[in-house]
Write a protein that holds these residues in place. Structure first.
Motif, PDB file in Angstrom:
ATOM      1  N   LYS A  48       2.645  87.933  12.153  1.00  0.00           N
ATOM      2  CA  LYS A  48       3.359  88.783  13.146  1.00  0.00           C
ATOM      3  C   LYS A  48       3.454  87.660  13.947  1.00  0.00           C
ATOM      4  O   LYS A  48       2.362  88.641  15.412  1.00  0.00           O
ATOM      5  N   PRO A  49       3.068  86.337  14.782  1.00  0.00           N
ATOM      6  CA  PRO A  49       2.815  85.429  15.896  1.00  0.00           C
ATOM      7  C   PRO A  49       3.178  86.706  17.249  1.00  0.00           C
ATOM      8  O   PRO A  49       5.220  86.465  16.869  1.00  0.00           O
ATOM      9  N   SER A  50       3.281  86.771  18.533  1.00  0.00           N
ATOM     10  CA  SER A  50       3.978  86.710  19.244  1.00  0.00           C
ATOM     11  C   SER A  50       4.763  85.664  19.750  1.00  0.00           C
ATOM     12  O   SER A  50       5.885  85.151  20.546  1.00  0.00           O
ATOM     13  N   LEU A  51       3.867  84.422  19.617  1.00  0.00           N
ATOM     14  CA  LEU A  51       4.359  83.011  19.782  1.00  0.00           C
ATOM     15  C   LEU A  51       4.694  81.991  18.774  1.00  0.00           C
ATOM     16  O   LEU A  51       3.452  82.106  17.991  1.00  0.00           O
ATOM     17  N   VAL A  52       6.082  82.053  19.174  1.00  0.00           N
ATOM     18  CA  VAL A  52       5.776  80.096  18.061  1.00  0.00           C
ATOM     19  C   VAL A  52       6.052  78.740  18.103  1.00  0.00           C
ATOM     20  O   VAL A  52       6.956  78.404  19.441  1.00  0.00           O
ATOM     21  N   ASP A  74      10.987  88.842  16.659  1.00  0.00           N
ATOM     22  CA  ASP A  74      10.416  89.259  17.510  1.00  0.00           C
ATOM     23  C   ASP A  74       9.080  88.178  18.547  1.00  0.00           C
ATOM     24  O   ASP A  74       7.770  88.881  18.212  1.00  0.00           O
ATOM     25  N   PHE A  75       9.601  87.253  18.085  1.00  0.00           N
ATOM     26  CA  PHE A  75       8.550  86.744  18.649  1.00  0.00           C
ATOM     27  C   PHE A  75       9.253  85.496  20.174  1.00  0.00           C
ATOM     28  O   PHE A  75       9.966  85.380  19.811  1.00  0.00           O
ATOM     29  N   ASP A  76       8.250  84.775  21.203  1.00  0.00           N
ATOM     30  CA  ASP A  76       8.608  83.592  21.652  1.00  0.00           C
ATOM     31  C   ASP A  76       8.620  82.695  20.782  1.00  0.00           C
ATOM     32  O   ASP A  76       8.064  82.624  20.231  1.00  0.00           O
ATOM     33  N   VAL A  77       8.986  81.648  21.681  1.00  0.00           N
ATOM     34  CA  VAL A  77       9.887  80.105  20.554  1.00  0.00           C
ATOM     35  C   VAL A  77       9.891  79.371  22.006  1.00  0.00           C
ATOM     36  O   VAL A  77      10.338  79.033  22.948  1.00  0.00           O
ATOM     37  N   ILE A  78       8.719  77.846  21.802  1.00  0.00           N
ATOM     38  CA  ILE A  78       8.839  76.682  22.395  1.00  0.00           C
ATOM     39  C   ILE A  78       8.746  75.509  21.596  1.00  0.00           C
ATOM     40  O   ILE A  78       8.415  75.599  20.306  1.00  0.00           O
ATOM     41  N   LEU A  96      15.625  78.257  26.113  1.00  0.00           N
ATOM     42  CA  LEU A  96      15.095  78.234  25.800  1.00  0.00           C
ATOM     43  C   LEU A  96      14.499  77.313  26.315  1.00  0.00           C
ATOM     44  O   LEU A  96      14.402  76.171  26.648  1.00  0.00           O
ATOM     45  N   ASP A  97      12.200  77.427  25.644  1.00  0.00           N
ATOM     46  CA  ASP A  97      11.676  76.460  25.903  1.00  0.00           C
ATOM     47  C   ASP A  97      11.352  75.321  25.260  1.00  0.00           C
ATOM     48  O   ASP A  97      11.469  75.312  23.897  1.00  0.00           O
ATOM     49  N   TYR A  98      10.670  74.408  25.941  1.00  0.00           N
ATOM     50  CA  TYR A  98      10.226  73.369  24.882  1.00  0.00           C
ATOM     51  C   TYR A  98       9.888  72.569  25.206  1.00  0.00           C
ATOM     52  O   TYR A  98       9.028  72.197  27.280  1.00  0.00           O
ATOM     53  N   ASP A 107       3.006  70.909  31.124  1.00  0.00           N
ATOM     54  CA  ASP A 107       4.053  71.604  30.989  1.00  0.00           C
ATOM     55  C   ASP A 107       3.450  72.723  29.899  1.00  0.00           C
ATOM     56  O   ASP A 107       4.246  73.644  29.124  1.00  0.00           O
ATOM     57  N   LEU A 108       2.242  72.268  28.922  1.00  0.00           N
ATOM     58  CA  LEU A 108       2.424  73.066  28.550  1.00  0.00           C
ATOM     59  C   LEU A 108       1.070  74.422  28.292  1.00  0.00           C
ATOM     60  O   LEU A 108       1.629  75.586  27.825  1.00  0.00           O
ATOM     61  N   LYS A 109       0.927  74.565  29.386  1.00  0.00           N
ATOM     62  CA  LYS A 109       0.718  75.577  30.666  1.00  0.00           C
ATOM     63  C   LYS A 109       1.732  76.287  30.921  1.00  0.00           C
ATOM     64  O   LYS A 109       1.355  77.260  31.171  1.00  0.00           O
ATOM     65  N   ASN A 110       2.412  75.736  31.408  1.00  0.00           N
ATOM     66  CA  ASN A 110       3.275  76.280  32.434  1.00  0.00           C
ATOM     67  C   ASN A 110       4.333  77.310  31.629  1.00  0.00           C
ATOM     68  O   ASN A 110       4.280  78.111  31.527  1.00  0.00           O
ATOM     69  N   ALA A 111       4.592  76.697  29.875  1.00  0.00           N
ATOM     70  CA  ALA A 111       5.285  77.091  29.335  1.00  0.00           C
ATOM     71  C   ALA A 111       5.385  78.383  28.636  1.00  0.00           C
ATOM     72  O   ALA A 111       5.380  79.507  28.330  1.00  0.00           O
ATOM     73  N   VAL A 112       3.372  78.326  28.258  1.00  0.00           N
ATOM     74  CA  VAL A 112       2.697  79.688  27.258  1.00  0.00           C
ATOM     75  C   VAL A 112       2.771  79.908  28.310  1.00  0.00           C
ATOM     76  O   VAL A 112       2.347  81.403  28.368  1.00  0.00           O
ATOM     77  N   ASN A 113       1.740  79.661  29.619  1.00  0.00           N
ATOM     78  CA  ASN A 113       2.070  81.745  30.939  1.00  0.00           C
ATOM     79  C   ASN A 113       3.240  81.859  31.028  1.00  0.00           C
ATOM     80  O   ASN A 113       2.865  82.818  31.465  1.00  0.00           O
ATOM     81  N   ARG A 114       4.591  81.296  30.617  1.00  0.00           N
ATOM     82  CA  ARG A 114       5.655  81.869  31.018  1.00  0.00           C
ATOM     83  C   ARG A 114       6.123  83.453  30.003  1.00  0.00           C
ATOM     84  O   ARG A 114       6.221  84.014  30.192  1.00  0.00           O
ATOM     85  N   HIS A 115       5.281  82.611  28.498  1.00  0.00           N
ATOM     86  CA  HIS A 115       5.111  83.446  27.511  1.00  0.00           C
ATOM     87  C   HIS A 115       4.313  84.920  28.077  1.00  0.00           C
ATOM     88  O   HIS A 115       4.503  85.884  27.703  1.00  0.00           O
TER      89      HIS A 115
END
Length: 250
Positions: A48-52, A74-78, A96-98, A107-115
């Motif tokens: 049950k991840p919140s982010l994939v 029920d999860f975000d995806v990058i 969507l994020d990529y 870029d990684l920090k920004n994307a995960v921080n948005r989540h």
């Protein structure tokens, strides 16, 4: 606690991404890696991840097929991918994020921080409409048929680019004006949409305005655009000659 599922058929790529997340993303987190998409589908229910964080190019079942087969949303995806212009365009049109491989730390920090912000502010919502739109866009033979997903506090709205008359900057927000007189405010900058709509007949005529060429009916000698919704938009001095030249050629 953030629960992150990394799905990548390349074991080394998955391990590297896990190390980057552990090193650069603060706070409690639990990270699982799956090198098999079919296995990862089961992990959606058990872990049950919140982010994939999902690789696009995988044999047998690519990232888009994976999302299409997911039973829960029920999860975000990058998405993570090597350069694929068409796929990236479809992802950006779907809000969507990529991340491009090799993955940039900022870029990684920004994307995960948005989540993280979405989770902390209780604004997390199902990404199913966005993923559905992505799948729709990827089925199109040409990007001119893509639909643009606009995610707002009122929900997700899908529009054909040709129905957008004008975009106006408002700090870190963008206001959209449509042919049916409707307006929407989206929490993204005008620059982001300029990049997305570059190939869809849009002109940056001013630091505050991005205009759809198809809705311009007149350019006066002062460099003011008249649009078919009766709005008048100023053109910046440095863009005036270019805009006048364009209009005189049509």
């Amino acid at each position: 606690m953030i629960k992150i599922l990394i799905v990548d058929d390349e074991q080394s790529a998955g391990r590297i991404l896990k190390v980057l997340l552990e090193k650069h993303i603060p706070g409690d987190k639990q990270i699982e890696i799956s090198n098999k998409p079919t296995e990862a589908l089961s992990l959606l229910e058990t872990f049950k991840p919140s982010l994939v964080m999902l690789d696009i190019e995988m044999p047998g079942m690519n990232g888009f097929d994976f999302m299409n087969q997911a039973s829960e949303w029920d999860f975000d995806v990058i998405f993570t991918t090597a350069y694929d212009k068409y796929a990236i365009k479809a992802i950006r049109f779907s809000a969507l994020d990529y991340l491009l491989k090799p993955i940039d730390i900022v870029d990684l920090k920004n994307a995960v921080n948005r989540h993280i912000v979405k989770m902390q502010t209780a604004t997390a919502s199902s990404q199913q409409p966005l993923v559905d739109n992505l799948i729709y866009n990827l089925r199109q033979k040409s990007q001119e048929h893509f639909k643009l997903a606009l995610s707002t506090n009122e929900g997700v709205f899908l529009y054909n680019p040709q129905d957008i008359v004008l975009l106006e900057a408002s700090s870190n927000y963008t206001k959209f004006f449509f042919a049916n007189q409707k307006t929407l405010i989206v929490s993204k900058t005008l620059k982001e949409y300029e990049d997305i709509l570059l190939d869809h007949q849009f002109l940056r005529v001013h630091k505050s305005y991005l205009v759809n060429k198809g809705h311009v009916i007149k350019v006066d000698r002062e460099g003011v655009l008249e649009l078919n919704n009766k709005m008048h938009i100023p053109v910046s001095r440095r863009r005036k000659a270019e805009i006048l030249q364009w209009f005189n050629q049509i």
